[in-house]
Design a protein around this motif. Sequence first.
Motif, mmCIF file in Angstrom:
data_model
loop_
_atom_site.group_PDB
_atom_site.id
_atom_site.type_symbol
_atom_site.label_atom_id
_atom_site.label_comp_id
_atom_site.label_asym_id
_atom_site.label_seq_id
_atom_site.Cartn_x
_atom_site.Cartn_y
_atom_site.Cartn_z
ATOM 1 N N ALA A 1 -80.211 67.681 18.595
ATOM 2 C CA ALA A 1 -80.397 69.316 18.494
ATOM 3 C C ALA A 1 -80.972 69.843 19.752
ATOM 4 C CB ALA A 1 -81.087 69.982 17.079
ATOM 5 N N VAL A 2 -81.335 69.155 20.562
ATOM 6 C CA VAL A 2 -82.231 69.699 21.620
ATOM 7 C C VAL A 2 -81.615 69.199 23.019
ATOM 8 C CG1 VAL A 2 -84.244 69.939 20.327
ATOM 9 C CG2 VAL A 2 -84.236 67.983 21.773
ATOM 10 N N ALA A 3 -80.987 67.900 22.983
ATOM 11 C CA ALA A 3 -80.462 67.328 24.294
ATOM 12 C C ALA A 3 -79.233 68.070 24.904
ATOM 13 C CB ALA A 3 -80.103 65.954 23.800
ATOM 14 N N ASP A 4 -78.702 69.189 24.108
ATOM 15 C CA ASP A 4 -77.493 70.148 24.791
ATOM 16 C C ASP A 4 -76.602 69.128 25.301
ATOM 17 O OD1 ASP A 4 -76.090 72.507 25.681
ATOM 18 O OD2 ASP A 4 -77.147 72.228 27.684
ATOM 19 N N LEU A 5 -76.008 68.139 24.344
ATOM 20 C CA LEU A 5 -74.870 67.258 24.520
ATOM 21 C C LEU A 5 -73.614 68.078 24.608
ATOM 22 C CD1 LEU A 5 -75.729 64.325 21.941
ATOM 23 C CD2 LEU A 5 -76.507 64.669 24.233
ATOM 24 N N ARG A 6 -72.629 67.518 25.692
ATOM 25 C CA ARG A 6 -71.628 68.225 25.962
ATOM 26 C C ARG A 6 -70.375 67.257 26.091
ATOM 27 N NH1 ARG A 6 -74.991 69.673 31.185
ATOM 28 N NH2 ARG A 6 -76.594 70.983 30.323
ATOM 29 N N ALA A 7 -69.234 67.641 25.850
ATOM 30 C CA ALA A 7 -68.068 66.859 25.655
ATOM 31 C C ALA A 7 -67.894 66.024 26.976
ATOM 32 C CB ALA A 7 -66.760 67.461 25.672
ATOM 33 N N GLY A 8 -67.506 64.637 26.724
ATOM 34 C CA GLY A 8 -67.459 63.766 27.876
ATOM 35 C C GLY A 8 -68.439 63.104 28.270
ATOM 36 N N GLU A 9 -69.679 63.278 27.875
ATOM 37 C CA GLU A 9 -71.129 62.737 28.387
ATOM 38 C C GLU A 9 -71.141 61.241 27.594
ATOM 39 O OE1 GLU A 9 -73.911 66.190 29.888
ATOM 40 O OE2 GLU A 9 -73.863 65.770 27.811
ATOM 41 N N ARG A 10 -72.011 60.536 28.491
ATOM 42 C CA ARG A 10 -72.369 59.381 27.930
ATOM 43 C C ARG A 10 -74.047 59.532 27.746
ATOM 44 N NH1 ARG A 10 -69.204 54.947 28.987
ATOM 45 N NH2 ARG A 10 -67.457 54.984 30.163
ATOM 46 N N VAL A 11 -74.160 59.059 26.242
ATOM 47 C CA VAL A 11 -75.659 59.239 25.764
ATOM 48 C C VAL A 11 -76.042 58.134 25.275
ATOM 49 C CG1 VAL A 11 -74.657 60.025 23.760
ATOM 50 C CG2 VAL A 11 -77.154 60.554 24.179
ATOM 51 N N LEU A 12 -77.390 57.851 25.442
ATOM 52 C CA LEU A 12 -78.037 56.618 25.148
ATOM 53 C C LEU A 12 -79.229 56.732 24.238
ATOM 54 C CD1 LEU A 12 -78.748 53.430 25.077
ATOM 55 C CD2 LEU A 12 -80.252 53.917 27.216
ATOM 56 N N ASP A 13 -79.306 56.180 23.091
ATOM 57 C CA ASP A 13 -80.155 56.655 22.222
ATOM 58 C C ASP A 13 -81.354 55.347 21.992
ATOM 59 O OD1 ASP A 13 -82.125 57.363 19.976
ATOM 60 O OD2 ASP A 13 -80.717 56.976 18.284
ATOM 61 N N LEU A 14 -82.667 55.459 22.392
ATOM 62 C CA LEU A 14 -83.674 54.403 22.597
ATOM 63 C C LEU A 14 -84.186 54.196 21.251
ATOM 64 C CD1 LEU A 14 -85.405 55.242 25.779
ATOM 65 C CD2 LEU A 14 -83.360 53.683 25.692
#
Length: 296
Positions: A71-84
């Motif tokens: 909710a706070v990472a401001d994720l956008r379409a097409g991005e690569r995200v990693l959850d630790l």
Amino acid sequence: MSEQTTDLRETVRRRYAAAAVKVTEGGTGCCGPDPVEVDENFGSTLYAADERGALPAEAVAASLGCGNPTAVADLRAGERVLDLGSGGGIDVLLSARRVGPTGKAYGLDMTDEMLALALANAAKAGAANVEFLKGTIEAIPLPANTIDVVISNCVINLSTDKPAVFAETFRVLKPGGRIGVSDVVADDTLTPDQRAERGDYVGCIAGALSFAEYRVGLEAAGFTDVEITPTHQVADGMHSAIVRALKPTGSAQTSSSAAAGECCGVNACCTPNEQATDPLTTVAEAKASSGCGCQG
């Protein structure tokens, strides 16, 4: 690694393995598995009802975090995200929805039971743009400069080597990449002994950094624009907080994994296919390609 560090890591692993087993094999409530969160300061109640409703019940039940980093990472379409420390996969699945089919969400966890649960949850959710990796957050099995956003939910405080976590996070982020983390942070006035009095290590309390220590640690790793915002108190002088920071543009690094001949940054004997266009090809994918083979 010291004996104390090994013991603490094993204690953490056992705690989260037991949580995964409880969800997959334990008793269930009327509407799905019983949740494993400790109290109202941790767990699935920190997510909006519509977010919980869109995910498999097992992913929601296995949530043990102290916030909602997606909710706070401001994720956008097409991005690569990693959850630790991805656990049962709740934040990975929510991230996958936010980045869409052109993006990808990775989850990293050291616990076999949680990884099995996360894979099952991804299958139930029909999520095609997710991948779960086994490893520790102190040695992330991905190449340098390949991730747009790193998130984490009440996991960094569990590490016994937080400088390594910050350095590895910085390494895998692209220049201009960012972190959006939920974590437990202590008032600067509390000593380590006082933090330990308020809760144990696996309960996300004793291992927490202070606000000043967190900022110094991130800046020492190279991060800029560090923001640490408390959201709610989880113990006396201890807070769930949102942590944001940026990797400056122009700070690209060379992957030490690639230099060591590892396959796309993953600790394996496989060498990458020279024709591959995706730097995050998995070991299994790389082995299946004609340009990749093991070197004894």
